[in-house]
Design an enzyme around this catalytic site. Structure first.
Site, PDB file in Angstrom:
ATOM      1  N   TYR A 275      48.832  76.220  79.815  1.00 55.10           N
ATOM      2  CA  TYR A 275      47.405  76.428  79.545  1.00 55.10           C
ATOM      3  C   TYR A 275      46.580  75.180  79.819  1.00 55.10           C
ATOM      4  O   TYR A 275      45.406  75.275  80.162  1.00 55.10           O
ATOM      5  CB  TYR A 275      47.183  76.993  78.134  1.00 55.10           C
ATOM      6  CG  TYR A 275      47.352  78.478  78.160  1.00 55.10           C
ATOM      7  CD1 TYR A 275      46.312  79.298  78.595  1.00 55.10           C
ATOM      8  CD2 TYR A 275      48.578  79.077  77.877  1.00 55.10           C
ATOM      9  CE1 TYR A 275      46.472  80.672  78.701  1.00 55.10           C
ATOM     10  CE2 TYR A 275      48.748  80.446  77.985  1.00 55.10           C
ATOM     11  CZ  TYR A 275      47.686  81.238  78.401  1.00 55.10           C
ATOM     12  OH  TYR A 275      47.839  82.589  78.536  1.00 55.10           O
ATOM     13  N   HIS A 430      48.422  80.479  71.584  1.00 52.74           N
ATOM     14  CA  HIS A 430      49.514  80.580  72.558  1.00 52.74           C
ATOM     15  C   HIS A 430      50.790  79.883  72.087  1.00 52.74           C
ATOM     16  O   HIS A 430      51.732  79.719  72.854  1.00 52.74           O
ATOM     17  CB  HIS A 430      49.066  80.036  73.915  1.00 52.74           C
ATOM     18  CG  HIS A 430      48.073  80.928  74.580  1.00 52.74           C
ATOM     19  ND1 HIS A 430      48.405  82.196  74.987  1.00 52.74           N
ATOM     20  CD2 HIS A 430      46.766  80.757  74.879  1.00 52.74           C
ATOM     21  CE1 HIS A 430      47.336  82.760  75.516  1.00 52.74           C
ATOM     22  NE2 HIS A 430      46.330  81.921  75.450  1.00 52.74           N
TER      23      HIS A 430
END
Lengths: 750, 750
Positions: A275, A430
């Site tokens: 990410y 996440h």
């Protein structure tokens, strides 16, 4: 930032329905990413810098092919795997490139292509409803989620900047009033649940609004980009699609908050490298735009240059092939060859300290940005300045202040053996539930894997290309990782709100000695009443062909438990020194928390106190050696149970199970050795060099592990469990022999 | 061949305990592989031919390192994975290389190294018992099987030839009488069950005896090498370790018989490419030695140059990465990078027609032989003569006369899609029971795999590196292959003696049209009372992005049966258009014939008459589309049941099952499409282009398959089932429309 105070001008501007100008003088264009002077330099050097010329040619081929196909702006309909999604995505990517080509080649066809496309969007946008797919917590208009709409605006702002001067004021007004401003409003004030958070989604949103603000010279939008929406009207406690909180108490918002919060002082991004790679683009691109348009605000160098540090951290979170370690939600195979990293490397070179090691990465990427930074990189390569990018061991702290655990990466040699040890914070929505977990690489090959995410990104057939339910039921679970699961429960019971309040703690990190590097951390909250302390060392001993990993997991618990310590090996079973039963029919190992996805392929008992298990990876041998107790169980598992859609890979693990122990310690060595080639058919050094591994001392204060090689040479690793001070002196008698040393550990031939 | 008739000389020779000289004049040395004139040319060109010089340097580094280590000739003890095996193997490989270095560099240390090693062996051999490992049907002395002892002698003969002139007559006598002659006798007259067959084992034995015969100038041994042992005393019907017959009625023996029998006129070797690669070395090296020493016997060009044809066949039996198709027992990964193929390519270039395409293979191999052929290749490369090696479609007949079926390889484009279709003879003891089976490749990637062998060659931990029992229980079985299994039985009931009497028959092969290439064959003996006729076509149609495979399997049977047609796809399931149940616990699919190794992961029924199943391979999409009947069953299987030692890979298959049909026809398309990259995360063309696949006509005379694309365009493939004559005219009405054509098939847009 100087705010204008000339009221009269403001009134005139308002009367004309014109934006509030940031400066009294109209700014020049392009000035967002490309600058006027940069482009001049680019033009002067055309034909003289091979990699830059090749990049221009390659982009030109791409864009010309798109122009030949004609512009299509279909009515939005699909998820990320489908046509309308892909088409709109390709549109903004191509428009941004066409803008660069227009500036460099001064061929009007590129400006016309962008203008025509923008006006098609302008005509469409005015009546465009929210996207028909309803899955997202923040639906976009062109795409199924605001996130992708924000992508669009970040790129389109650059395209618009590139052709700004070719448009009449009337044309610009039309685009800005009917398309850009409503677009920016939609993803911000109409979707505060998306826009007003500290999250990679919001970063994209903030950057999108900020980029278009800078092109349009719109102060209000720029304020909104930098500082968020003041009154977002959101209630505390909502969740996004990934289970992340939308609003927590005291939440900050806007680009600066996003820059502040998820990055640690070392440039580690709390969600993990996959990410970070995704978020780096808006961070860098808007940071750079601010640097060009408003250098006085020092956004680019905010927080002690954390953006450039982030690039360095990201490059260091890759294996020898340049692939990112799949910590938390990460798709395997994503690497520094992705365009976002071309941007990152070029910008870091140009606006950082012209680190010549970055040039070797750029050489591998074999493309550069079509701007002054890409030119600088290509010139550096042309002039032979490139040096190999050396990845050393590195400890990256997590948390805004760097005090929320971290990720330790120990490397031996030229990435011959790489340990990735995770003792970080939860990593927002996440994050996975895997405190004190690790993965191990031999050069670019996984030896013990981190599963990564359960998602086929952008592949429509697999749940629309979005996260699959197995991401929650498997990939995020504790048992999916190389760490300790207790009583078949997940860390923090798998509860995000609890996990988010905690992080592991570094005990010590020491990479000063080349042949013994150690990282050690503790976790006391994952299982209430239980303290885990894991110490991992990469050791090169002359009795061993290759460096190996020593792994000590010490557990203190106020209750009796079942401990499961899995090792997700990559390869095919070679041999072992224990008896096991192999069932004819396979049943799931458990019912929940990931266990329901594991088949039990074998179950056995140790035959000796030193248990060994060997496998053949990709042309290389590996042996796991563990000190085991008589009552331990040895499990061989295979992923794939309760997976009717075949969303999971059929990967295997060797698992140590210990029952009924309160306090206990696991000690293991993961030992790479030898090689096999199917071409030469030569099998070299296929046996472990370890004869015996044992825990020879273990109490509150010290743990000592002895390793005896097949040549009969013993080595000893002693860990001081309670004081990691470098200067602390220790003394311990082990098997009748006294050892004294300074610092948290001793490693010695006995 | 001239035999000497000077009795007096013979008597003198006998009195001196000297060998029977083949020629009255002593021959010069070296003359086996290297020749005096060849070596002179090599010396003259040293320093002037880059690849040759690099090869010398690389071999020198290797040999010098071995010399520095010192010579070790341990008492034999281990199987192929163990130290003594590896050591003796490295000894003969190094000695042969040292011989070449001695001739080229004229540095005495290399001659001394060989001499010292040979005398160590001489001292050891005299009292050496048979190898302690008892598994082999023909145990060696240095190695566990005579096969490896023969390897030793083939290489050592070359080393001896290289230093022959440096030894005194006394030294030579000692080596020949105590080592070489007893060694040759042991592997031949003392092991006729090994030596006197038509088999790759015997080829090595014959070549070994022949090579040393040529160096020693020993007529008796040379006769034995060429023609075998006259009275071997073997009884009919014995078996070797692989189940192959040791002696059959009318069996020939010796090198010429081995050259005659297993090679077809096309150079296809009946055991398959993996064993051809292994056998090529002794064939070529002894053929070449005969060419040098006894050119008048024309061994090298025997059977219309079948040895050079064999090299060409072998190179054509590789995928785009140069890896051999794993037909029959074949270890995956073995490729033309193996040293045996360096030998083959160099010799084929020098002694064939200097085909410049061979130079590009040599370039990839990046090494050449250290003799005149290697020099010629390296000079050709230096002089820019190399041309790309183009692999076209090829049909290779099997059988000594080329009348026992064959292997058809259809290729489209630059190996973009490659079909390997096997309709061959059994392939001796390394054959598998898989008539009319196939595998499919997209460039170097397997799309539908052939499992290959169940063996970890030379990896001691896995059954001593020898064949595993799963080779018989799985790898050889019919269900392990992409072909039809009936009633869960193997072809020929898995009986070698029956299978060896039969072969499939070519119906027709046509690669004349680039966009439609077809191979078609029949098999009437695998299942008595049942005739199978499989037709496979590689078709490139403009409605499809890539070429696809059309597969028609027509079965006629006098009984009702259960038909299983599996497709061993490589990759992860993407999507399908049928419902299936996915059991929570996995059970074996059957009890024997390979079925006991398959788990059933899913079982369903067609939802329509066109069944589709898609998977994602290595970055590429594939869809299998089949015309199905309502009562068909669709099975998803996974290998790994009853495999307690983890000897098998966990590979998957999609299987069509049809019950109760007597006559029936399966028609399928395997369609590669699109791509996916985890770096760009772009998913391109992930859907099949087929809307409907149906069998629109099927009787004794004709079978017609219709393919309708998603754009609504129909194409039609009609097969004439009874007459494959090129000139035959056909006429057929399909769905009211009349088609007429000439030849065995018609492919047309409708």
């Amino acid at each position: 930032m100087k705010k204008m105070k000339i009221t009269a001008l403001l009134l005139v501007a308002a009367a004309l329905n014109a934006p509030l100008a940031l400066q009294a003088q109209a700014q020049e264009h392009p000035n967002l990413i490309m600058t006027k002077s940069g482009i001049e330099k680019v033009r002067q050097n055309l034909g003289a810098v091979p990699l830059f010329d090749a990049s221009v040619q390659s982009v030109k081929n791409e864009v010309d092919a798109e122009i030949a196909l004609g512009i299509d702006t279909p009515i939005p309909k699909d998820f990320s795997g489908g046509y309308t999604h892909q088409r709109h995505k390709l549109n903004f990517l191509t428009a941004q490139k066409a803008g660069a080509l227009y500036q460099i080649l001064q061929d009007d066809k590129y400006a016309k292509y962008i203008r025509d496309m923008l006006f098609q969007y302008e005509a469409m946008y005015v009546d465009l409803p929210v996207h028909p797919q309803e899955r997202s917590y923040a639906r976009g208009k062109l795409f199924w989620q605001c996130l992708n709409d924000s992508n669009w605006l970040v790129y389109m702002a650059q395209a618009y900047d590139a052709i700004y001067d070719t448009l009449s004021e009337q044309e610009r007004d039309k685009l800005e009033n009917n398309l850009f401003r409503p677009f920016a409003d939609f993803i911000s004030i109409e979707n505060p649940q998306f826009y007003n958070r500290v999250h990679n989604h919001s970063t994209w949103g903030n950057a999108a609004v900020g980029m278009i603000a800078l092109v349009m010279d719109d102060e209000e939008l720029l304020d909104r980009a930098l500082y968020g929406i003041e009154d977002d009207g959101l209630e505390l406690g909502g969740r996004d699609n990934d289970g992340g909180f939308i609003k927590v108490a005291g939440q900050k918002a806007g680009f600066l908050a996003n820059l502040e919060d998820p990055f640690s002082p070392d440039g580690y991004y709390t969600e993990g490298p996959y990410y970070q790679r995704y978020a780096m683009y808006p961070f860098l691109i808007f940071g750079l735009a601010m640097n060009h348009v408003k250098p006085e605000m020092k956004v680019f160098s905010h927080k002690d240059n954390v953006l450039l540090k982030g690039v360095d951290a990201l490059l260091n979170l890759t294996d020898a092939d340049g692939e990112f370690f799949p910590l938390n939600d990460g798709q395997k195979g994503m690497s520094y060859y992705t365009p976002a990293l071309v941007t990152a490397v070029d910008i870091a070179y140009q606006y950082g300290e012209q680190n010549p090691q970055l040039l070797s990465i750029a050489e591998k990427q074999n493309q550069v940005l079509l701007d002054q930074s890409g030119l600088a990189v290509a010139m550096g390569i042309r002039d032979g300045k490139a040096q190999p990018f050396v990845k050393n061991s590195i400890n990256l702290r997590d948390g805004q202040e760097g005090d929320q655990g971290g990720v330790g990466v120990l490397r031996h040699g030229n990435e011959d053996l790489t340990l990735v040890f995770k003792y970080a914070a939860q990593g927002l929505s996440h994050g996975h539930y895997d405190k004190l977990s690790f993965s191990l690489y031999e050069s670019g090959d996984e030896v013990l894997q981190d599963y990564g995410l359960a998602r086929f990104v952008n592949i429509g057939q697999k749940g629309g290309g979005n996260y699959l339910k197995e991401n929650k039921t498997w990939a995020k679970t504790t048992i999916a990782h190389n760490t300790l699961s207790i009583n078949e429960q997940m860390h923090f019971s798998g509860k995000y709100e609890i996990a988010s309040e905690h992080h592991s703690d570094l005990y010590f990190y020491d990479d000063t000695k080349d042949d013994v590097q150690v990282v050690s951390a503790t976790e006391g909250n994952a299982y209430p009443g239980t303290q885990m302390h894991r110490t991992m060392a990469i050791i090169k001993n002359e009795d061993f062909e290759k460096p190996f990993l020593l792994d000590i997991m010490k557990v203190k618990s106020d209750s009796k438990n079942q401990y499961d310590l899995p090792f997700y090996y990559m390869g095919q079973v070679l041999s072992d020194n224990f008896e096991y039963n192999s069932p004819t029919s396979l049943k799931p190992l458990g019912e929940q928390n990931g266990y329901q996805h594991l088949y039990l392929e074998g179950k056995g008992k140790p035959s000796s106190s030193t248990t060994q298990f060997s496998w053949l990876g990709d042309g290389k041998y590996y042996t796991l050696t563990s000190a085991t107790e008589e009552s331990d169980e040895l499990l061989l598992t295979r992923l794939g149970a309760n997976d009717p859609d075949f969303n999971l890979r059929r990967d295997a693990a060797f698992m140590l199970r210990r029952n009924g122990s309160g306090n206990t310690t696991f000690a293991s060595v993961v030992e790479p050795h030898g090689s096999y080639s199917p071409v030469s058919e030569l099998s070299v050094n296929s046996d472990s060099s370890i004869a015996e591994l044992s825990i020879v001392h273990d109490d509150d204060a010290y743990t000592a592990v002895s390793i005896e090689s097949i040549k009969g040479v013993r080595s000893l690793f002693i860990l001081a469990n309670k004081d990691a001070a470098k200067s602390k002196q220790h003394k311990l008698k082990v098997k009748g022999k006294e050892f004294s040393w300074t610092g948290p550990y001793l490693y010695t031939g006995s």
